[in-house]
Write an enzyme that holds these catalytic residues in place. Structure first.
Site, short mmCIF file in Angstrom:
data_model
loop_
_atom_site.label_atom_id
_atom_site.label_comp_id
_atom_site.label_asym_id
_atom_site.label_seq_id
_atom_site.Cartn_x
_atom_site.Cartn_y
_atom_site.Cartn_z
N HIS A 256 0.85 -1.19 0.00
CA HIS A 256 0.00 0.00 0.00
C HIS A 256 0.89 1.24 0.00
O HIS A 256 1.72 1.42 0.90
CB HIS A 256 -0.93 -0.01 1.20
CG HIS A 256 -2.00 -1.07 1.12
ND1 HIS A 256 -2.44 -1.79 2.20
CD2 HIS A 256 -2.69 -1.52 0.04
CE1 HIS A 256 -3.38 -2.64 1.80
NE2 HIS A 256 -3.55 -2.49 0.50
N GLU B 61 1.76 3.72 3.06
CA GLU B 61 2.26 3.15 4.31
C GLU B 61 3.79 3.21 4.32
O GLU B 61 4.48 2.19 4.25
CB GLU B 61 1.71 1.73 4.47
CG GLU B 61 0.19 1.75 4.60
CD GLU B 61 -0.47 0.38 4.53
OE1 GLU B 61 0.26 -0.64 4.55
OE2 GLU B 61 -1.71 0.32 4.46
N ARG C 20 -3.28 5.01 -2.03
CA ARG C 20 -3.11 3.65 -1.49
C ARG C 20 -2.79 2.61 -2.55
O ARG C 20 -2.04 1.67 -2.32
CB ARG C 20 -4.42 3.27 -0.76
CG ARG C 20 -4.55 1.81 -0.33
CD ARG C 20 -5.94 1.61 0.27
NE ARG C 20 -6.31 0.22 0.45
CZ ARG C 20 -6.20 -0.44 1.61
NH1 ARG C 20 -5.71 0.18 2.66
NH2 ARG C 20 -6.58 -1.69 1.71
N HIS D 225 2.84 -3.82 6.69
CA HIS D 225 1.84 -2.78 6.44
C HIS D 225 1.82 -1.81 7.63
O HIS D 225 2.57 -1.96 8.58
CB HIS D 225 0.46 -3.40 6.26
CG HIS D 225 0.33 -4.28 5.06
ND1 HIS D 225 -0.30 -3.89 3.90
CD2 HIS D 225 0.76 -5.55 4.83
CE1 HIS D 225 -0.25 -4.87 3.01
NE2 HIS D 225 0.39 -5.89 3.55
N GLU E 280 0.95 -5.26 10.89
CA GLU E 280 0.46 -3.89 10.84
C GLU E 280 1.29 -3.11 11.86
O GLU E 280 1.12 -3.29 13.07
CB GLU E 280 -1.02 -3.81 11.17
CG GLU E 280 -1.94 -4.53 10.18
CD GLU E 280 -2.14 -3.76 8.89
OE1 GLU E 280 -1.65 -2.61 8.79
OE2 GLU E 280 -2.80 -4.30 7.98
#
Length: 454
Positions: free
Chosen positions: A185, A188, A243, A313, A388
């Site tokens: 993405h 990020e 994104r 991510h 994440e």
């Protein structure tokens, strides 16, 4: 006056790598909203779809549920209307980010005069544009030729080359693989920063870390520093919060596929959109994108050797296991939980940051399909994790540069815990192998004793 603004714009472009055409988020706000009832959640879903709002958490309207936090960017043109609506329906909210553009300007100042020209001056505590990352990769390859191979993964829609590193000592034997990708993405950025940091750590510590020294003899690290290159560049030149990739659709009326909804695993069945104007557009077909096809092809070709597949991510501070598209867990879930829990414990020791660990659908509270992590599990890779990284929403995707170092340090600690697991369980000199030798010796002694006495 217009001339002055034009001069200032050109000056900003020269000094900070910006663009006069950048999308601005002046007075846009990020709200933290907590729907109290199913009716509240339904109303928020309807507003999100009608206004095509940029959901940060969850990232799909269907993920908005009663009792779960929603982080959503509201354009300045809708801020007052949104707040009035929330008050009307008695839905609690607070302001996470008061002015998105101010936060971007504050956290992402980049001075071209400080451009890194060598590995010695490369600053791993700053975000870097793609041209610097390309240069960095070339220099890493040249300086560490004995350990590092730079390889071509594929091309993007805009014809940019995607490269990855293979890091490990040459061997005639077939080696195990730990695969890491960053930057699926585009917005990020801390994910991209992590891959660079981790490469640095591998190359700077392998001579003093006994476990890593052994691992590199039998394991290759495959690391993709930036996967979604077109999108990443676009976040630097035009739209910071972009994104997706940059493939055009509907005769150029909309752009981009969410590459983490494009893998061939329950593609576009749930938690993804067929509307190309949305952030979770799954594409016209499974693995339709050049980037996705290239990554899937490489992983398929080395699948029997891959022990760990890790995809990085942000944000949310989570270590996610399969699956995202259903409540069922993978056949190796208990073992995966054991390894991830140990990694999380090690991570917490570093900076006292604890991540949530568990199956994706359970932890994030909604379903999604087409993710690389689920796909990797379904093709037979035992350990597949989606990280994440920071933060919890205070900064969202604009994590300040001063948090790059602690984020990368704690994540490296977690990944190295997984590397230790590979060392202890998969290598020829692993504890299991040593145990097997001792068992064989014990049996041999018993057999010899029995033979002599009979």
């Amino acid at each position: 006056m217009k001339l002055v603004l034009w001069i200032l714009c050109l000056l900003g472009t020269f000094l900070y790598g910006g663009s006069c055409l950048k999308v601005q988020y002046n007075r846009d706000q990020v709200l933290r909203i907590i729907p109290q009832t199913a009716k509240h959640a339904e109303h928020l879903q309807e507003l999100t779809n009608r206004w095509l709002l940029d959901l940060w958490q969850p990232n799909i309207p269907e993920g908005i549920n009663a009792g779960r936090e929603v982080h959503v960017r509201i354009p300045s043109s809708h801020v007052n209307e949104m707040k009035d609506t929330l008050l009307q329906y008695d839905i609690p909210y607070s302001v996470l980010i008061d002015d998105v553009q101010q936060m971007i300007d504050m956290n992402n100042v980049y001075n071209k005069k400080m451009k890194a020209v060598s590995l010695e001056t490369y600053d791993y505590t700053q975000y870097h544009p793609m041209d610097e990352i390309y240069d960095w990769m070339d220099q890493i390859k040249e300086k560490h030729q004995d350990l590092v191979t730079k390889l071509y993964l594929g091309s993007t829609y805009e014809r940019r080359s995607i490269y990855y590193f293979r890091i490990g000592w040459p061997s005639e034997k077939k080696k195990k693989v730990i695969f890491i990708d960053c930057g699926i993405h585009a917005r990020e950025w801390v994910s991209v920063a992590f891959c660079q940091w981790f490469v640095k750590e591998l190359l700077s510590t392998h001579q003093t870390d006994a476990i890593l020294a052994k691992v590199l003899k039998e394991v290759d690290f495959y690391i993709v520093p930036v996967f979604n290159i077109d999108g990443y560049i676009y976040t630097w030149t035009t739209e910071r919060l972009w994104r997706k990739n940059r493939a055009p659709f509907n005769n150029g009326t909309c752009y981009g596929v969410d590459l983490n909804r494009n893998f061939d695993v329950q593609w576009c069945t749930i938690g993804a959109s067929r509307n190309c104007s949305t952030n979770t557009f799954c594409g016209p077909s499974p693995a339709s994108e050049l980037e996705t096809k290239a990554l899937a092809g490489l992983i398929e070709s080395i699948k029997p050797s891959i022990v760990f597949y890790l995809t990085m991510h942000s944000y949310g501070k989570m270590i996610l296991l399969p699956y995202g598209y259903k409540d069922d867990v993978s056949k190796d879930h208990e073992l995966m939980m054991k390894v991830a829990t140990k990694a999380n414990e090690k991570m917490k020791e570093k900076h006292n940051n604890e991540y949530a660990v568990g199956a994706s659908a359970s932890v994030i509270g909604y379903y999604d399909s087409g993710s690389s992590g689920d796909w990797a599990t379904d093709i037979g890779i035992t350990f597949s994790y989606t990280f994440e990284l920071r933060d919890n929403g205070t900064y969202g995707f604009q994590l300040p540069p001063d948090q790059i170092k602690p984020t990368c340090e704690e994540t490296t600690t977690a990944v190295m815990s997984m590397v230790e697991y590979v060392h202890d369980n998969y290598l020829e000199n692993s504890a299991m192998a040593v145990t097997a030798v001792w068992i064989n010796m014990f049996i041999s002694v018993i057999c010899l004793h029995y033979t002599v006495n009979h």
